[in-house]
Design an enzyme around this catalytic site. Structure first.
Site, PDB file in Angstrom:
ATOM      1  N   GLY A 182     -72.117  54.868  22.969  1.00 40.62           N
ATOM      2  CA  GLY A 182     -71.160  54.549  21.865  1.00 40.62           C
ATOM      3  C   GLY A 182     -71.479  54.966  20.473  1.00 40.62           C
ATOM      4  CB  THR A 212     -65.597  55.879  26.850  1.00 38.71           C
ATOM      5  OG1 THR A 212     -66.755  55.231  26.439  1.00 38.71           O
ATOM      6  CG2 THR A 212     -65.126  55.132  28.082  1.00 38.71           C
ATOM      7  CB  THR A 217     -78.038  63.228  28.394  1.00 38.66           C
ATOM      8  OG1 THR A 217     -78.153  62.141  27.795  1.00 38.66           O
ATOM      9  CG2 THR A 217     -79.069  64.061  28.618  1.00 38.66           C
ATOM     10  CG  ASP A 270     -69.260  51.388  29.265  1.00 44.42           C
ATOM     11  OD1 ASP A 270     -69.760  51.055  30.176  1.00 44.42           O
ATOM     12  OD2 ASP A 270     -69.904  52.170  28.448  1.00 44.42           O
ATOM     13  CE  LYS A 302     -70.594  52.297  25.512  1.00 43.21           C
ATOM     14  NZ  LYS A 302     -71.271  52.719  26.606  1.00 43.21           N
TER      15      LYS A 302
END
Length: 516
Positions: A182, A212, A217, A270, A302
Site C-alpha cells: 500500500g 494493486t 519486490t 486485497d 491500506k
C-alpha cells in the site's frame, strides 16, 4: 464405462499460441461434431483426457479454421504445457462436473462460517485447476465481503499451505520479512536481504509480483537479476549466499495464492483475511521460522487508523503462533511513499544509491531499511537487544551489503541489459506556493500504473518533493516516465486536474506513525 470411453468421437490436440496466464482455456470450432452433440456452451468447463491424463479448461468457441479445425481441440499455451501430450494426439472431451467445493463458496456468499474441511476442499480444487476465474472471483468476493473470523483465517492459511511444496533448510533460524503493501516505493527488502545475509543469517526472500501496486519486490528485483528460480537452483543459491530475492510463483510455494492473486490483481481486491492467509502460507512454505512484518499506517495507506493496525497485528500474531511461526509486527509511517522512485527501474536506482552509500540516496528508505534489518538481526540469540541497528548500519557502511547484493545478483542471473527510465517524460507542478502537508499514496501509485508500471519496467513516478518541503507555485512536484505513448497520455490525463499533493500551511502537516 468411463466418461472418456463413452465418447465415440475423438479430436486431434492442437496448441493455440494464446497466453491465458494461469487459466486453462480450450478452443472448439463451432462446426465440431462434439460441440454440437454434447451441447457445449461458450465459457462452460470441459474435461479433456487421454492416456490416463485429464485437464479441465474453460471452453471458447471459434469460427476460424486458422485457430482450430472442426476435427481439432485447441489448448492455450499454459493448458497445453500442463496437459503434457503432443500435438496431433487424439483426445476425448466431456462436460466437466462443477467442483463440489463450490457449495462452500455459495454458503460463504450466504454469510455462513466455513471450517477447515471447507477451505481444504476449495483450495484443493483451485490448485487442480477446477475453478474458473469467475469461480475464484466469487470465492474472493465472498470472503472479502462477509469477512473471515480469526479461526477461518487460520484454516485458510493451513489449507493454502498444503497445496504446494514446503521448503526445509534444516536450520533453527530462518528469517523473512514482509510488508503488507500500500506504500509506493518502500523497497526495503532489496536492502534488508543483503544486510541480513552478509551477517550470516539465512533469509530466503520469496515475493509475489505486484497485485494493486506499481511494483512488487519481484518486479523490482527483475531489473537486476532473474527471479524465476527453480526449487533446486533456489536451494543451492540460498545455501551459498545465505539469501535470495526470488519470485515465489516458480517454486510452487502455496500455488493457490498465486492463482488467487491473478484474479485479485485486475479486480483490485486485497481483503484482510485473504491477505493474512496469503502472506503466512507463503512464508511457512518458504521455510521461515521467524518473520518481521511491516504494517504501514497513514491516511492513504491500506491501514489508515492505529486501532486497525493493532487489530491486524493481533490477527497476524494469533495465526502465526498457531502455525509455529515466531512473528513480530512493527507499525511504520505510511503517510507518504518511501524513497523517491515509484516503479521498478526508479526503485532500483534508489536501492543502489543506498547500497553504494551515495550521499544522494533517499534518507527515509535508508533509515527504515536499517531499522527493520536491525530488528531481524536481533532474532539472532548472539545479538543483544537494541544492538541490531548499529550492526546493520556497519554492514551497510562498510560495503559488505553491496558486495553481498552483487553476489546474489550474479547467483540468480544478472540481467545483461541495463534498463533506464522511460523516454517519455512530463512534470506535475504545484498549483500554489506553500508546504507539502499531505501526499496521496493511492493517487501516485495509480499514476505510476497508468504510466505502465510494473509491466513497463522504466515507467513510474520520480518524486521531487516530500512531506514538509516548501514549494513555489509552478515548481515541479514529480516527474512521470512512460515507455509507450498510450500510457503517457493516460497518466498525463489522470494528473491534468489533480497532483495528489496537498499544499498548505505547515500547521496542517500529516502526522506520521513509527514504532521501533
Amino acid at each position: 464405462m468411463s466418461d472418456e470411453e463413452s465418447i465415440k468421437t475423438r479430436l486431434k490436440l492442437r496448441p493455440v499460441a494464446i497466453d491465458t496466464y494461469r487459466e486453462n482455456v480450450a478452443y472448439l470450432h463451432r462446426e465440431c461434431s462434439v460441440y454440437r452433440a454434447e451441447g457445449f456452451q461458450a465459457l462452460a468447463k470441459i474435461r479433456v483426457g487421454c492416456n490416463g491424463k485429464q485437464i479441465e479448461a474453460v471452453l471458447n468457441v471459434v469460427d476460424d479454421v486458422c485457430i482450430v479445425a472442426p476435427d481439432e481441440l485447441g489448448l492455450s499455451e499454459q493448458a497445453f504445457q500442463r496437459f503434457g501430450e503432443p500435438a496431433g494426439q487424439l483426445v476425448n472431451v466431456a462436460q466437466a462436473e462443477p467442483p463440489l467445493s463450490m457449495d462452500g463458496v455459495r454458503r460463504k456468499i450466504g454469510g455462513e462460517r466455513l471450517d477447515y474441511g471447507d477451505y481444504q476442499a476449495i483450495t484443493s480444487d483451485i490448485a487442480k485447476g477446477r475453478y474458473s476465474k469467475m469461480e475464484m472471483a466469487a470465492f474472493l468476493v465472498a470472503t472479502g465481503q462477509n469477512g473471515l473470523d480469526r479461526d477461518e483465517v487460520l484454516s485458510l492459511t493451513r489449507a493454502m499451505l498444503e497445496t504446494g511444496v514446503r521448503l526445509s533448510w534444516n536450520e533453527p533460524l530462518v528469517a523473512d520479512k514482509h510488508c503488507i503493501g500500500g506504500i509506493p516505493g518502500n523497497r526495503t527488502s532489496l536492502l534488508i536481504v543483503p544486510i541480513v545475509a552478509a551477517h550470516g543469517m539465512l533469509i530466503p526472500k520469496t515475493s509475489s509480483r505486484a497485485i494493486t501496486s506499481p511494483a512488487g519486490t519481484a518486479d523490482t528485483m527483475e531489473v537486476l537479476a532473474r527471479t524465476d528460480l527453480a526449487p533446486e537452483s533456489l536451494d543451492r543459491l540460498v545455501r551459498m549466499e545465505r539469501g535470495c530475492l526470488a519470485w515465489g510463483g516458480t517454486t510452487r510455494l502455496a500455488p493457490v495464492d498465486d492463482m488467487l492473486i491473478s484474479v485479485e490483481r485486475p479486480l483490485g481486491i486485497d481483503s484482510q483475511g485473504q491477505m493474512v492467509a496469503s502472506i503466512l502460507s507463503k512464508k511457512l512454505a518458504a521455510g521461515a521460522t521467524h518473520l518481521l512484518l511491516d504494517i504501514p499506517v497513514g491516511p492513504t495507506a491500506k491501514v489508515r487508523q492505529m486501532r486497525d493496525a493493532m487489530s491486524l497485528r493481533k490477527l497476524f500474531e494469533y495465526v502465526g503462533d498457531r502455525v509455529g511461526l515466531h512473528l513480530e509486527a512493527v507499525i511504520t509511517d505510511g503517510a507518504q511513499p518511501v524513497g523517491r522512485g515509484i516503479g521498478p527501474v526508479l526503485e532500483v536506482r534508489d536501492v543502489m544509491q543506498v547500497l553504494e552509500n551515495d550521499p544522494e540516496a533517499p534518507v527515509d528508505l535508508r533509515e527504515k531499511s536499517l531499522r527493520l534489518a536491525g530488528r531481524i538481526l536481533e532474532f539472532d540469540p548472539d545479538v543483544r537487544g537494541g544492538f541490531g541497528y548499529s550492526i546493520a548500519r556497519d554492514i551497510l557502511e562498510s560495503g559488505r551489503a553491496l558486495a553481498k547484493m552483487h553476489r546474489i545478483i550474479d547467483a540468480q542471473g544478472r540481467q545483461e541489459r541495463r534498463l533506464e527510465p522511460g523516454r517519455l517524460v512530463f512534470e506535475v507542478r504545484a498549483e500554489r506556493a506553500g508546504v507539502v502537508v499531505g501526499i496521496d499514496n493511492f493517487f501516485l501509485a495509480q499514476t505510476a500504473r497508468l504510466a505502465g508500471a510494473p509491466m513497463s519496467r522504466g515507467a513510474g513516478v520520480d518524486l521531487l518533493n516530500k512531506l514538509g518541503d516548501t514549494v513555489e507555485e509552478g515548481q515541479p512536484l514529480y516527474r512521470v516516465y512512460a515507455e509507450f505513448p498510450a500510457n503517457f497520455e493516460f497518466a498525463r490525463e489522470f494528473t491534468r486536474t489533480r497532483s495528489g499533493y496537498n499544499i498548505g500551511d505547515a500547521a496542517f502537516l500529516t502526522k506520521t506513525h513509527m514504532e521501533f
